[in-house]
Write an enzyme that holds these catalytic residues in place. Structure first.
Site, PDB file in Angstrom:
ATOM      1  N   ASN A  93       0.798  -1.219   0.000  1.00  0.00           N
ATOM      2  CA  ASN A  93       0.000   0.000   0.000  1.00  0.00           C
ATOM      3  C   ASN A  93       0.837   1.278   0.000  1.00  0.00           C
ATOM      4  OD1 ASN A  93      -2.419   1.806   0.819  1.00  0.00           O
ATOM      5  ND2 ASN A  93      -1.000   2.025   2.529  1.00  0.00           N
ATOM      6  N   TYR A 159       3.992  10.133 -10.969  1.00  0.00           N
ATOM      7  CA  TYR A 159       2.946   9.376 -10.288  1.00  0.00           C
ATOM      8  C   TYR A 159       2.168   8.523 -11.283  1.00  0.00           C
ATOM      9  CZ  TYR A 159      -1.237   8.411  -7.508  1.00  0.00           C
ATOM     10  OH  TYR A 159      -2.263   7.784  -6.858  1.00  0.00           O
ATOM     11  N   LYS A 163       2.045   4.304 -11.511  1.00  0.00           N
ATOM     12  CA  LYS A 163       0.819   3.521 -11.366  1.00  0.00           C
ATOM     13  C   LYS A 163       0.511   2.725 -12.627  1.00  0.00           C
ATOM     14  CE  LYS A 163       0.095   4.841  -7.165  1.00  0.00           C
ATOM     15  NZ  LYS A 163       0.280   3.882  -6.044  1.00  0.00           N
ATOM     16  N   ILE A 192      -9.667   9.488  -1.915  1.00  0.00           N
ATOM     17  CA  ILE A 192      -9.861   9.268  -0.479  1.00  0.00           C
ATOM     18  C   ILE A 192      -9.314  10.506   0.228  1.00  0.00           C
ATOM     19  CG2 ILE A 192      -9.416   7.765   1.476  1.00  0.00           C
ATOM     20  CD1 ILE A 192     -10.937   6.430  -0.866  1.00  0.00           C
TER      21      ILE A 192
END
Length: 250
Positions: A93, A159, A163, A192
């Site tokens: 994570n 980023y 991913k 989130i």
């Protein structure tokens, strides 16, 4: 449905467990019976979380370490096996959003740092977790990615690249190890909220307008999806990418 004891007798390792999504995942797995190794860079939050899990009747172990350091990752797996006897489940994570720059303004140092955490860190995790899980007779791994594994995120080239790369790493590893009883999948959280956003209702409302669910997600919602992918209920789910995003990718 009653999930109490779902992971009884299992050991799970969660990176980036000191806060946010990682903390929510660790709490849920512990609540459902797993012994959980908490891995992260800062010892304080890990120790505090381990104590809270123990107070709630669970079992957790704090293991400070940086996922960018292959030796630290190897140590975290070895220490988990030493303390709990085996490793059955892992959640990679730990991640970073990197800096807000266009490609020409992105330094090599910033690029390498983001790739180091988000992609190389997961590679190191798989490298040492897979043999340990195989020795335990099989299990499951979930790599936490992002909805931006499917989209380019403006001003976040490192980023986005990390991913997108994680998608390929997950699928390749899944193909290699499914026949050995190790299921590897990817989970893509949507937006989130972080503490900064939680204190800014206007920013949250603006972001929510772009999401069909009209709200931001929670770490607990992501954790429940992770638990599904780790569980026997997902026994035929291999190399998948599951979005938990309120419809963001529709």
């Amino acid at each position: 449905m009653n999930y109490e004891g779902q992971f009884a007798g299992k050991t799970a390792l969660v990176t980036g467990a000191g806060s946010g999504i990682g903390s929510a995942i660790a709490r849920l797995l512990a609540a459902r019976g797993a012994s959980v190794a908490l891995v992260g860079r800062q010892e304080g939050p890990l120790t505090e979380l381990a104590s809270e899990i123990a107070e709630e009747g669970g079992t957790a172990l704090a293991i400070p370490g940086d996922v960018c350091d292959a030796r630290a990752v190897a140590h975290s797996v070895a220490e988990t096996v030493r303390r709990f006897g085996a490793l059955h489940l892992a959640v990679n994570n730990a991640g970073t959003s990197g800096v807000h720059h266009d490609v020409p303004d992105l330094s090599e140092e910033e690029w390498n740092k983001t790739i180091g955490v988000n992609l190389s860190g997961v590679f190191y995790g798989l490298k040492y977790q897979i043999p340990a899980i195989q020795a335990a007779g099989g299990g499951a791994i979930v790599n936490i990615s992002s909805v931006f594994a499917d989209r380019g995120l403006s001003h976040r080239a490192a980023y986005s690249a990390s991913k997108h790369g994680l998608r390929g790493l997950t699928r390749s590893a899944a193909a290699d190890w499914a026949q050995h009883g190790i299921r590897i999948n990817e989970l893509q959280p949507g937006v989130i909220p972080v503490p900064r956003q939680q204190g800014n209702p206007e920013e949250v409302a603006k972001i929510a307008e772009r999401i069909p669910a009209r709200r931001l997600g929670t770490g607990e919602e992501v954790a429940k999806a992770v638990a599904f992918l780790l569980s026997d209920e997902a026994s035929y789910v291999i190399g998948a990418h599951l979005a938990v995003d309120g419809g963001f990718l529709i």
